[in-house]
Structure formats: C-alpha cells, structure tokens
Design a protein around this motif. Sequence first.
Motif, PDB file in Angstrom:
ATOM      1  N   PHE A 116      21.041  37.694  20.812  1.00 50.92           N
ATOM      2  CA  PHE A 116      20.447  38.074  22.093  1.00 50.92           C
ATOM      3  C   PHE A 116      19.033  37.528  22.220  1.00 50.92           C
ATOM      4  O   PHE A 116      18.338  37.312  21.232  1.00 50.92           O
ATOM      5  CB  PHE A 116      20.402  39.600  22.214  1.00 50.92           C
ATOM      6  N   SER A 164      16.479  39.120  23.252  1.00 55.48           N
ATOM      7  CA  SER A 164      15.530  40.096  22.695  1.00 55.48           C
ATOM      8  C   SER A 164      15.834  40.400  21.238  1.00 55.48           C
ATOM      9  O   SER A 164      15.268  41.316  20.680  1.00 55.48           O
ATOM     10  CB  SER A 164      15.606  41.380  23.508  1.00 55.48           C
ATOM     11  N   ALA A 210      17.736  42.161  19.754  1.00 54.95           N
ATOM     12  CA  ALA A 210      18.543  43.386  19.686  1.00 54.95           C
ATOM     13  C   ALA A 210      18.878  43.778  18.249  1.00 54.95           C
ATOM     14  O   ALA A 210      19.992  44.172  17.953  1.00 54.95           O
ATOM     15  CB  ALA A 210      19.831  43.243  20.519  1.00 54.95           C
ATOM     16  N   LEU A 211      17.883  43.677  17.374  1.00 58.93           N
ATOM     17  CA  LEU A 211      18.092  44.166  16.006  1.00 58.93           C
ATOM     18  C   LEU A 211      18.034  45.688  16.023  1.00 58.93           C
ATOM     19  O   LEU A 211      17.297  46.264  16.810  1.00 58.93           O
ATOM     20  CB  LEU A 211      16.999  43.624  15.079  1.00 58.93           C
TER      21      LEU A 211
END
Lengths: 381, 306
Positions: free
Chosen positions: A92, A94, A96-97
């Motif tokens: 992703f 961003s 998204a971790l």
Amino acid sequence: MSSAGAAPPGRFGELRLDGVGRRFAGKDALVELDLTIRAGEFIALLGPSGCGKSTALNCLAGLLPLTTGSIWQDERRIDTLPAEKRGFGMVFQSYALFPHMSVRRNIAFGLQMRKLPRAEVRRRTEEGVRLVQLEEHADKLPGQLSGGQQQRVAIARAVVLEPSLVLMDEPLSNLDAKLRLEMRTEIRRLHQSLGLTTVYVTHDQEEALSLADRLVVLRHGRVQQVGTPEQLHARPVNWHVADFMGFRNLMELEAAHVSGTGVDAEVAVRGEGLTLLGTATAAVSAGDRVVAAVRPEDVLVVEDAGGDNRIAATVEVVEYQGRELAVEVRTAAGRALHLRTERRLAPGDEVALTVERERLLVYPLAPGEQAPAPLVDAVTT
Amino acid sequence: MSLTVERTDPTPTGPRDPGLSHRLAERGIDRTLLLLLPAVLFVALLFVYPFGYGLQLSFAPAEGGPLASYAAFFSDPYQRNTIWITLGLALPAALLNVLASVPIAYKMRGRFRGKRLLTIVLVVPITLGTVLTAQGLLNFLGPAGWFNKAVVGLGLADAPVQLVNNYWGVFFSLVITGFPFAFLLILSYLSGIDPTLEQAAATLGADWTQRFRRITLPLLAPGLATTFCLAFVLAFSVFPSAVLVGNPAGETRVLALAAYQAAYEQYDYSLASAIAMVMGAVELLVIAVVLLWRSRLYAGSTGGKG
C-alpha cells in the motif's frame, strides 16, 4: 524464473481482465479495462491522479467490487472472490504495516493466516527479513523504522507468501528522491530474482518506464495505450499520452501539406509564424487542426538560423541540472518551449532551434477537442 | 556555604534576568501559564477543598475514635453489602455498554446513507434525564406496561414479569443512559484506526474474524479500557434510578443511597463522608486494575490520520 510447466499451486499462466469497470456514485472511475497479464510480467498502470489506476488495482485486489466486467485467472473466475481468497500480495501507498506488531510478526502474518506449520512460518519469515535486509530491525515496531525501512517491510510482507500476483499502489511516493531511486532498483532486483508477476500503479512516468515490462496508460478511467516502455517512449498514441510521457512541448498548429498517407507520412505543420516538418502518428490531411509534440531533449540548439525546421526564440529561464541546462525559451509568437542543452545559455540570448522530422510527432486534433496549453501567457508577458 | 558564594555568576544582575526567563521558557514556563489560573482555582475550590473537608469529616465522628465511622460502616452487613450491590450493578452495566458498542460502532465507522440519523437515535438517551428514563421504564416494563401486556397477551408468561422496582429496572436504566457515552467514545476510537490496515490483512489472507481479532481489537483495546473506566464511573454513582426503578430498601441499596441516608436521614455527616470515601476508593481500585491491564497493551499510533 517461473515457467509455464511446473507452476506451483496458485500460480497462473495468465490473468485476464475482461471489460472491468467501476462506478462511484454515478461517475465512471474505470471503464472497460481489458488487459491480459502473463505470468512473470511487470505491468505498470500509469496516469495522472484520478485516472482510475488505483481503482483498477483495488478491483484486482478484491478490495472493491466491480461494477462491470470480470477477472479470470486462467479459466477460473476470481472477481467474485473476496480479497482474502485471491492470494495476491499488496503493497500500500501508506505501507499499512500493523503498528502493534514487530517487523517479524508483520512479515509472518500472512504465513500464519495460511495455517502453515510453525517451523515453516519461522523459516520463511526469516527469509523475508533477510530478503529486505532488515535483520537488525526485526524486533522493532514499525513506528521505530524510517520510511524506507517501513517500505521494505511492506514489500517483504507481501512477497514472503510468494503470491501469484503482487500489487503495488504508488509504493515509492512517500519517500524522498534518493530513497526512491534506491527502492526502485530494489523492486526491480526483487522482480528479477523472484519472478513475481507484478502490477504497479504510479503517476511517475520515469518510474513506470524503468520498472515495467509493459505499461498501461489511463486517462479519465479509460485505457489510452498499452505497450512496452520503448513503444510508449517513442510513439505515444495520442497527445494526452505524449504529454504524460514527457513530451513537454505541445503546439496546436495546422497541417499545411501531407506527403504520403496514414501513419509515418511527412506532414508540414504551420502556425504561430512557424513551418515545421513532422511525422504523422495517424491519418492527417491538409487543413486539419493538429498537435505537434516534441520532447525537450529533441529540441536542438543550432548555429545557423537558415534551413528547414528552424525556430527562432529568446531564452527566458535557465535551470542548472548538472551537465545539462533545462531551458525555457519563447518564440516570436509567444509560445514557450522547453529544451535541454549542454550549451551555457543565459536569459535574453537569441537562439536558433531545430527539431528532426522523426522527433516531431503530429497528432490529429478531433473537432471540438480542447487544445493543449493554448497561448494564454503570451499576452501577459 | 562558602563554596556556593564562590560559584555565583560572575556577571552582575542586569543581563542575568533575560537568561533565566529564556531558560524557563524553554521548559515551558512562561506567562501563558497564567491562563491555567482560572482552571486551577476552579479545581481547588470545587474539588480539592470539598474532598479534603469530606476526608477530614470522615475521621471526625460524633463519638468514638477517628476510625469509628469506617468501623461502623464495615461492621454492619447492611451497610457493607452496598459495595457489592453497587459493583454488581455498575460492572455488568459498564461491560455490556462497552461490548454492545463495539459491533455497532464497527459497522458504523464507514460512510453510509442515514448514518447521521442512526447516530442521533443512538445518542438521544444522553439528553434524557435519569428521571425521564425511569418514568419511561416504569410505563414500558412495569406490571401494567406494554411489554408485560404483550408477554401475557402472547401467552409467553402467566403473570407479568417483574422488571422494575428491582435489580433489572436499575440495570436497564444504567444501560440506556450509559450506552451513548460508550458508543460515541468507541466510535471515535474506531474511526482513528486506519482502514487500510484491515485491507492489508485481507490481502494477506485474513478473513473478517481474523482481521477483527488480530488487527482491530488489539488496536482498539486501549480505547476499550478507557471507555470501560468512564462507563463504570458513570454507573457506579447511580442514585436516582436506584430509588425510582429499583428497590432502594433491598437489592438496589447502592453506596450513594447509603451515603444519602446517613447524611439526611440519620444526620451522621461523618458516616456519610466515610461512605463517600469508600465509594471513591472502590472506584479508584477498579480503574487502577483496568489501567494496569491497559498499560501492558500496545498504545501507540493506530495509523489513522488525526
């Protein structure tokens, strides 16, 4: 590299998007996307923001239901499957971790969801950590990592599953320029070593050209062109694509004379006090409105003002770019042109420019179609 | 002594003052702190002083030693049991409010048609006073209320079910008034969790239960703990509904009621203050336990913006 023969389960020969479309609140975000992705291929979806490229990616990932069309993995229809059943990896924008899990647990997450034996989860997680060179940081939380490291975790998390398809949504857009170049090489290296089929969304044409085997250029939700980097770089199908692919100089002119027919015909274009010879990209006849497109690096500064395809102009802005200068000049008619040169020009210099006939692409302009960058600022200066 | 004299600043007084104020400002001490004054005064006058006064009063009974009021409270089972009665009401009510809010807020965190209307319906009970809620409960759940008429009319029960003037009346009242607070808080906590985290989990093969259990719940847990504390405090100080829809002489004789009776029926202010202190201590104990658990959770960024 993956070969069609002994493909592991979940791998496919080809993935086919068949008339895929998506509407949001009555507005088309993506229209009739037809695309066949071969195993091992690196595809870039390219276009300005709002062109539908992220919509296409989310439809592929299963995060957005399709409005029209279908997606086929070989002979199996997959657009009705939820995201968790498709087995595609996604990176992703961003990242998204999962903020509450260590790097190691982030990477292990997908393997655990597959209910693999504990020893295999551990082994493949460590492989993933090693693949992106984060051994020292494996026990840290994502919040303790730099942007580039987070990006690497996101990539490791997606590829550790050896997914049949990796989807990347502008993964480099949050990184600074230097890291972006490094990660670009890293992504290319990973693709070469793992051979994972990849669909990569970006608005950066340079990124797309350098990474992809094939590019799909989108505009207003519609496919404009599908082709190899060479094809897109040399021969954009319309002036919108040309504009996007780095043809910064777009002039609305009139076709004065056409020798030959159809594509590659020699066209003389006229207007704004210029007469130039160019190459037709589609059928053009004399009297048509056309757009002539040329890259800044194909506009050459010459000594003699006489001869064919000459443009007289005055230097306005000079940007130092190391070995070369990026120069903006203005023609007598007030048209701004961009060029790159090794000559040390200064604002106010009078220069003679030329363009090779093969480098000046002539696009027909449909009746009523808005021309690119009309000469508005000519009046103000 | 002589050492400190030798070490005084060599430069005389003049230029030292700006240096000091600058150093203080770097530690956040400057004139804007004066803006805190009204709030500090307010807290001092309306909380610290009454609390200190009550604490002092609880140790000054009319007869006996300083601990006589506490001894009187704890030695009398009728008084002592109010702790368990109050906890028995407040803990389940707060827990139910928090747990019921989670699925509703989870479904409502995205955008959809009619979200505003639904939110209003869910939040309206805040605006109703406890008395109005009690009135409604008596009319609705009372022996001659609609609910019992329906139950008896449908043949589900032979006689009206006793749902008011006992534990359940107070419990329902606490749920009705406490739910909106819990719901609003949890909705805002949930909205702070980046939805792409769940999307990422989905692409990694997690179905919705796994996504909720492994991603959303751990990120929401600190918010749940905070919400539970607030919902619990709200329910623990229950007083009007315990009288109006409860059984104030027996099973819903809560701590606040015991303190009220001590103060205004027996005129034993010391005992009343002691009960108030016990109430505070029990609340603090429960909150401490919850926050201790919360401190062991991940409580950093949840990826949301703002």
